[in-house]
Design a protein around this motif. Structure first.
Motif, PDB file in Angstrom:
ATOM      1  N   LYS A 226       0.011  -1.895   0.170  1.00  0.00           N
ATOM      2  CA  LYS A 226      -0.018  -0.231  -0.353  1.00  0.00           C
ATOM      3  C   LYS A 226       0.988   1.311  -0.387  1.00  0.00           C
ATOM      4  CE  LYS A 226      -0.058  -0.335   4.875  1.00  0.00           C
ATOM      5  NZ  LYS A 226      -1.047  -0.418   5.870  1.00  0.00           N
ATOM      6  N   THR A 227       0.230   1.993  -1.359  1.00  0.00           N
ATOM      7  CA  THR A 227       1.402   3.369  -0.134  1.00  0.00           C
ATOM      8  C   THR A 227       0.592   4.317  -1.943  1.00  0.00           C
ATOM      9  OG1 THR A 227       3.203   4.719  -1.319  1.00  0.00           O
ATOM     10  CG2 THR A 227       2.117   3.576  -3.448  1.00  0.00           C
ATOM     11  N   THR A 228       0.662   5.918  -2.022  1.00  0.00           N
ATOM     12  CA  THR A 228      -0.659   6.647  -1.840  1.00  0.00           C
ATOM     13  C   THR A 228       0.966   7.992  -2.248  1.00  0.00           C
ATOM     14  OG1 THR A 228      -2.155   8.509  -1.271  1.00  0.00           O
ATOM     15  CG2 THR A 228      -0.662   8.370  -0.269  1.00  0.00           C
ATOM     16  N   ARG A 229       0.241   8.837  -3.475  1.00  0.00           N
ATOM     17  CA  ARG A 229       0.898   9.954  -3.454  1.00  0.00           C
ATOM     18  C   ARG A 229       1.288  10.581  -2.635  1.00  0.00           C
ATOM     19  NH1 ARG A 229      -3.816  10.558  -7.742  1.00  0.00           N
ATOM     20  NH2 ARG A 229      -3.342  10.262  -9.734  1.00  0.00           N
ATOM     21  N   GLY A 230       2.190  10.844  -2.550  1.00  0.00           N
ATOM     22  CA  GLY A 230       2.515  12.271  -1.540  1.00  0.00           C
ATOM     23  C   GLY A 230       4.395  11.415  -1.273  1.00  0.00           C
ATOM     24  N   ARG A 231       3.655   9.892  -1.040  1.00  0.00           N
ATOM     25  CA  ARG A 231       4.761   9.080  -0.382  1.00  0.00           C
ATOM     26  C   ARG A 231       6.360   9.298  -1.620  1.00  0.00           C
ATOM     27  NH1 ARG A 231       1.211   9.273   3.783  1.00  0.00           N
ATOM     28  NH2 ARG A 231       0.694   7.016   4.373  1.00  0.00           N
ATOM     29  N   GLY A 232       6.209   9.086  -2.901  1.00  0.00           N
ATOM     30  CA  GLY A 232       7.326   8.246  -3.039  1.00  0.00           C
ATOM     31  C   GLY A 232       8.425   7.204  -2.571  1.00  0.00           C
ATOM     32  N   GLY A 233       9.210   7.072  -3.030  1.00  0.00           N
ATOM     33  CA  GLY A 233       9.505   5.560  -2.481  1.00  0.00           C
ATOM     34  C   GLY A 233       9.877   4.607  -3.433  1.00  0.00           C
ATOM     35  N   ILE A 234      10.943   4.063  -3.789  1.00  0.00           N
ATOM     36  CA  ILE A 234      10.814   3.081  -4.880  1.00  0.00           C
ATOM     37  C   ILE A 234      10.625   1.418  -3.930  1.00  0.00           C
ATOM     38  CG2 ILE A 234      11.943   1.719  -6.455  1.00  0.00           C
ATOM     39  CD1 ILE A 234      13.038   4.568  -7.482  1.00  0.00           C
ATOM     40  N   VAL A 235       9.763   0.425  -4.326  1.00  0.00           N
ATOM     41  CA  VAL A 235       9.647  -0.781  -3.343  1.00  0.00           C
ATOM     42  C   VAL A 235       9.819  -1.289  -4.885  1.00  0.00           C
ATOM     43  CG1 VAL A 235       8.259  -2.545  -2.516  1.00  0.00           C
ATOM     44  CG2 VAL A 235       8.048  -0.168  -1.906  1.00  0.00           C
ATOM     45  N   GLU A 236      11.052  -2.534  -4.443  1.00  0.00           N
ATOM     46  CA  GLU A 236      11.285  -3.324  -5.909  1.00  0.00           C
ATOM     47  C   GLU A 236      12.371  -4.785  -6.152  1.00  0.00           C
ATOM     48  OE1 GLU A 236      14.018  -0.941  -7.985  1.00  0.00           O
ATOM     49  OE2 GLU A 236      15.704  -0.391  -6.145  1.00  0.00           O
ATOM     50  N   ASN A 237      11.998  -5.508  -6.332  1.00  0.00           N
ATOM     51  CA  ASN A 237      13.203  -7.036  -5.841  1.00  0.00           C
ATOM     52  C   ASN A 237      12.059  -7.383  -4.520  1.00  0.00           C
ATOM     53  OD1 ASN A 237      14.509  -6.230  -7.645  1.00  0.00           O
ATOM     54  ND2 ASN A 237      16.547  -5.606  -6.299  1.00  0.00           N
TER      55      ASN A 237
END
Length: 547
Positions: A356-367
């Protein structure tokens, strides 16, 4: 080669086959302590459940630390105490039958600068904390109880009528609408402020004191520490989050039990925030919010910190009640990467795998590599990617109305979050409201997700919106509602390879949106459905290939 490393090898090969970069499993450095034992009773601790043992236990910890470390022993008994501070090279060890009961006297907890939900905030001192310590542990067979019922707001709709009457009879304040109970009037007043505890230049010490009751402590907070072990102990009844390692390295959590009431607001199990090299294994969680949760700071503060949660192994864990079984977000502004989850069971969690995320957070979730997940009785989605997180319970309560988010395309900035490069394999779910839900935002799709070998039994099937590069291979979705089985909106580069569904489904695919393209369906028997594909809102057959 044990099952975990076999699974890791499979995940690595699978990652290569799907274009993801296979990563070596991280090596987590372990703690080591002198055998010297220091008993808290030698410093005057008394196990009568009435004597406040804060000074005695902290004195034992300090003495152990000063002589080079060792084991501070909590014998069997009920030990009432206030906040404890762990020091380097100290293992706080609870014998069988030992219970540390943290006092419900708020005056015993000093206001300290801390971090809450990803931003710097003033908090009451945590029952157990450590900062800038190396080689520390909490081990044994006992129980650590945070006395959380004295601190938490309670919502009426989450209790029976008799429970509500009993709860409100103890004092505190009931809201004007009669729907919530608060420990005190200052707690209630603080709820009317935005980020009341956030540390800002305009707030005075007097202001924080005026809302002290509201500033609930997390039970265990480990900040900027190296080589940490939590093993064997039951951690329960926290005022807010239960286990909160923050900006720490080489953390091992093994054979622990984490329990909070199911209605405990913010009653997370473990929130691993901006940590590197983490192992969580053979542990169980039954809590009021997310179970196994990865975080890395919130919005601008998290991006400024710039510390992802990375190199994490989670294996052989069980999660009972929780908002999510394994969760990333929503405070993931520093990113999360290189995470392996293997052989976990979710029993009645609101959502199974929750990203879960939303606009304003930024950040990359990967791998993110996930393998061998078993689920039953999931009230929400078995697998969820959602970039419109709205800070509400994942399953609406009876009578609660929610509106769909407004869909609009905004510019991509550093505050735009990203989910990419996930591999999820070997998932079985018996019972969910929806099998798979993937919802990106128009300017930043959920990207490159490989879902393989799944048997999902759910009320609704598969819902994919604003996503790119999604592959479903050998997925069986047995949904009660089959109109449609798969719903696609404004997504591209989707591959369905050997999709299996209920015979005589009303509609197999609904494809919508003028930005939908490159939909590939292969090795799938579409003849079992009464209708194969419907096209809506600008989608057309030329963008779908069936082999």
């Amino acid at each position: 080669m044990n099952n975990w490393f076999k699974a890791a090898a499979v995940l690595g090969l699978m990652a290569c086959s799907t274009g993801l970069m296979a990563q070596k499993l991280p090596v987590i450095q372990q703690t080591s302590f002198k055998k010297d034992s220091t008993y808290i009773t030698k410093f005057g601790a008394i196990a009568d459940g009435q004597t406040l043992n804060t000074k005695a236990i902290n004195a034992a910890i300090d003495a152990c630390n000063k002589k080079g470390g060792g084991v501070v022993v909590v014998p069997a008994g009920l030990w009432l105490t206030g906040p404890l501070v762990l020091k380097s090279n100290v293992n706080l060890h609870l014998k069988k039958g030992a219970m540390l009961q943290f006092t419900k006297d708020f005056n015993q907890y000093q206001l300290v600068e801390g971090n809450w939900e990803g931003i710097p905030q003033m908090r009451n001192q945590s029952p157990v904390s450590a900062t800038n310590a190396t080689n520390i542990a909490i081990t044994g067979f006992g129980v650590i109880d945070g006395g959380g019922e004295a601190w938490r707001q309670v919502r009426k709709e989450k209790l029976t009528e008799s429970q509500w009457k009993k709860w409100t009879s103890q004092g505190g304040v009931v809201s004007a609408d009669g729907n919530s109970w608060y420990p005190s009037e200052q707690w209630l007043q603080a709820t009317k402020m935005k980020n009341a505890g956030e540390i800002t230049p305009d707030k005075t010490p007097e202001f924080y004191k005026s809302i002290k009751d509201f500033l609930r402590p997390n039970l265990i907070v480990i900040t900027k520490c190296k080589k940490v072990l939590l093993e064997g102990v039951t951690f329960q009844n926290s005022a807010a989050w239960c286990l909160h390692p923050l900006m720490s390295e080489d953390l091992t959590v093994r054979n622990v039990t984490v329990k909070n009431p199911w209605f405990a607001q913010n009653g997370d199990g473990i929130d691993v925030e901006s940590c590197n090299r983490v192992l969580i294994e053979n542990s169980s969680f039954d809590v009021g919010d997310d179970g196994l949760c990865m975080k890395s700071g919130r919005d601008e503060a998290g991006r400024k910190r710039g510390m992802p949660t990375e190199n994490v192994i989670i294996r052989d864990c069980k999660v009972y009640h929780a908002h999510g079984g394994f969760v990333i977000g929503s405070e993931m502004s520093g990113g999360a990467r290189n995470i392996w989850v293997d052989n976990c069971t979710f029993i009645g969690t609101d959502i199974g795998l929750r990203f879960k995320t939303t606009r304003g957070r930024g950040g990359i979730v990967e791998n993110i590599y996930i393998n061998d997940i078993q689920m039953i009785d999931i009230p929400g989605e078995a697998i969820l990617f959602d970039m419109y997180y709205m800070s509400v319970d994942p399953v609406a309560l009876a009578g609660e109305k929610r509106e769909l988010p407004k869909v609009e395309t905004l510019p991509v900035t550093e505050a735009t979050p990203q989910f990419q490069n996930f591999v999820v394999k070997n998932v079985v779910c018996n019972g969910a409201a929806k099998g798979i839900f993937i919802r990106g935002i128009p300017e930043m799709h959920v990207k490159e997700v490989h879902l393989e070998n799944m048997m999902l039994q759910a009320d609704k099937g598969i819902d994919i919106q604003e996503a790119s590069g999604i592959t479903l291979k050998n997925v069986t979705i047995l949904s009660k509602e089959t109109n449609p089985v798969v719903d696609i909106i404004n997504s591209d580069r989707l591959t369905f390879d050997k999709l299996t569904y209920k015979k005589d489904a009303e509609l197999l695919f609904r494809v919508a949106g003028d930005r939908t393209k490159n939909i590939n369906i292969q090795n799938t028997d579409a003849s079992k459905a009464k209708e194969k594909i419907q096209y809506e809102f600008g989608a057309s057959a030329q963008n779908v290939t069936i082999k």
